[in-house]
Design an enzyme around this catalytic site. Structure first.
Site, short mmCIF file in Angstrom:
data_model
loop_
_atom_site.label_atom_id
_atom_site.label_comp_id
_atom_site.label_asym_id
_atom_site.label_seq_id
_atom_site.Cartn_x
_atom_site.Cartn_y
_atom_site.Cartn_z
CG ASP A 9 -2.21 -0.86 0.90
OD1 ASP A 9 -2.52 -1.08 -0.28
OD2 ASP A 9 -2.83 -1.34 1.87
CE LYS A 91 -3.18 -4.34 0.65
NZ LYS A 91 -4.32 -3.81 1.36
CB VAL A 119 1.30 2.13 5.56
CG1 VAL A 119 2.50 3.00 5.85
CG2 VAL A 119 0.78 2.41 4.13
CB CYS A 124 -2.32 -3.89 5.05
SG CYS A 124 -3.95 -3.25 4.55
#
Ligand code: ZN
Length: 186
Positions: A9, A91, A119, A124
């Site tokens: 991310d 995702k 992050v 996550c």
């Protein structure tokens, strides 16, 4: 033994966008340096990036709208852009393993050890650590390459993952010095 560095991310939405924060910005140079070493050492680099379907994915109820599929927020930040040989997997949930092709890709490429960066540490990263543990991957987390919204959440999550999933906690300096392709069971 093959190592994969997961970049989780590090997209505009989480660094400078609606869910962006200064703590995510501080790890960018550290992650960039680690990726450079990973590519040099022959480790795989896999970007896992949020890519939501509004009206279907449950996360918007908790976090508000973010990283809608096709939006600018889903773009990888330029400092960590994809390079030739890198992989990218989209995702839609916290865990990078849930309903994605990550596990199949890692197995096809002979990966047994993953290094997690990005992050948020307690969201996550932590959910991915759980799924990596159930799938028997050796998991390494350089503490200066991940971050959460607060220091307390970050530190508590690192301790939780070490206790529950036996992750190896380290730093980017140590990983780079040791080399990215090896590991404790090499
Ligand atoms: Zn999300």
């Amino acid at each position: 033994m093959v190592t994969a560095v997961l970049v989780i991310d590090m997209i505009k939405e989480f660094v400078t966008g609606r869910l962006g924060n200064p703590r995510a910005q501080t790890i960018v140079p550290t992650v960039a340096r680690l990726l450079e070493a990973a590519r040099r050492d022959g480790a795989l680099v896999v970007h896992l990036t949020d890519n939501h379907l509004p009206g279907i994915d449950p996360e918007f109820e908790i976090w508000g709208a973010h990283a809608e599929a096709g939006s600018e927020g889903t773009e990888i930040i330029p400092e960590l852009r994809l390079e030739e040989g890198d992989h990218r997997i989209y995702k839609r949930h916290y865990s990078c393993f849930y309903a994605t092709g990550l596990d199949a890709l890692l197995r096809e490429l002979g990966v047994t050890r993953i290094v997690m960066t990005g992050v948020l540490t307690n969201v996550c990263i932590q959910h991915t650590a759980a799924d990596a543990y159930f799938r028997r991957y050796e998991t390494v987390v350089p503490s200066d390459c991940v971050d959460a919204l607060t220091e307390e959440e970050h530190v508590n999550s690192l301790a939780f993952m070490e206790r529950m999933y036996g992750i190896e906690l380290t730093t980017s300096d140590e990983l780079i010095a040791d080399g990215l392709t090896g590991g404790s069971s090499q």
